[in-house]
Design a protein around this motif. Structure first.
Motif, PDB file in Angstrom:
ATOM      1  N   ARG A  15      57.246  46.566  14.724  1.00  0.00           N
ATOM      2  CA  ARG A  15      56.378  46.369  15.957  1.00  0.00           C
ATOM      3  C   ARG A  15      55.243  47.454  15.540  1.00  0.00           C
ATOM      4  O   ARG A  15      53.987  46.915  15.490  1.00  0.00           O
ATOM      5  CB  ARG A  15      56.837  46.902  17.120  1.00  0.00           C
ATOM      6  CG  ARG A  15      57.869  45.795  17.676  1.00  0.00           C
ATOM      7  CD  ARG A  15      58.876  46.436  18.841  1.00  0.00           C
ATOM      8  NE  ARG A  15      59.868  45.627  19.237  1.00  0.00           N
ATOM      9  CZ  ARG A  15      59.672  44.609  20.243  1.00  0.00           C
ATOM     10  NH1 ARG A  15      58.583  44.539  21.048  1.00  0.00           N
ATOM     11  NH2 ARG A  15      60.790  43.910  20.832  1.00  0.00           N
ATOM     12  N   LYS A  48      49.518  45.603  24.728  1.00  0.00           N
ATOM     13  CA  LYS A  48      50.773  45.027  25.085  1.00  0.00           C
ATOM     14  C   LYS A  48      51.777  45.393  24.013  1.00  0.00           C
ATOM     15  O   LYS A  48      53.017  45.362  24.173  1.00  0.00           O
ATOM     16  CB  LYS A  48      50.623  43.415  25.248  1.00  0.00           C
ATOM     17  CG  LYS A  48      49.847  43.180  26.479  1.00  0.00           C
ATOM     18  CD  LYS A  48      49.767  41.763  26.788  1.00  0.00           C
ATOM     19  CE  LYS A  48      48.927  41.535  28.206  1.00  0.00           C
ATOM     20  NZ  LYS A  48      48.866  40.127  28.412  1.00  0.00           N
ATOM     21  N   SER A  52      55.143  47.418  24.557  1.00  0.00           N
ATOM     22  CA  SER A  52      56.570  46.958  24.151  1.00  0.00           C
ATOM     23  C   SER A  52      57.340  47.669  23.127  1.00  0.00           C
ATOM     24  O   SER A  52      58.532  47.995  23.352  1.00  0.00           O
ATOM     25  CB  SER A  52      56.354  45.447  23.520  1.00  0.00           C
ATOM     26  OG  SER A  52      57.658  45.100  23.093  1.00  0.00           O
ATOM     27  N   GLY A 100      59.553  47.048  32.325  1.00  0.00           N
ATOM     28  CA  GLY A 100      58.592  46.332  31.438  1.00  0.00           C
ATOM     29  C   GLY A 100      57.652  45.698  32.657  1.00  0.00           C
ATOM     30  O   GLY A 100      56.568  45.205  32.316  1.00  0.00           O
TER      31      GLY A 100
END
Length: 103
Positions: A15, A48, A52, A100
């Motif tokens: 990520r 974003k 995450s 979240g």
């Protein structure tokens, strides 16, 4: 503490590498004189992605803390160990879903 879970470590690193690539793309857009709108859209995407990734890191931290504080499961009682792991996973799923929604 370190990220001991290989799957979590791999997921988080992947990520971060994706976000790094997005940031480089934004830098190229700015250097090329792209309009502000598409640059802002890409910046939002990076935010974003980092949010995450942060959630995954918090989940990893919580899993480590819970496992440390609950102690290592008794390997002689596999059913109890599996039950504890399921409860921890369920709590972490709920926590991750709630955090979240804060974004």
């Amino acid at each position: 503490m370190t990220t001991l879970d290989n799957d979590a470590r791999t997921d988080i690193l992947n990520r971060l590498k994706r976000a790094e690539g997005q940031l480089r793309g934004i830098q190229r857009m700015i250097e090329a004189g792209e309009p502000c709108q598409p640059v802002a859209v890409q910046m939002s995407a990076v935010r974003k992605a980092l949010d995450s990734t942060w959630l995954r890191m918090v989940r990893c931290l919580m899993a480590q803390e819970l496992n440390e504080r609950l102690g290592a499961p008794d390997t002689d009682d596999a059913a109890a160990a599996a039950s504890t792991a399921e409860v921890v996973d369920a709590v972490l799923d709920q926590m991750e879903a709630m955090l979240g929604k804060l974004r």
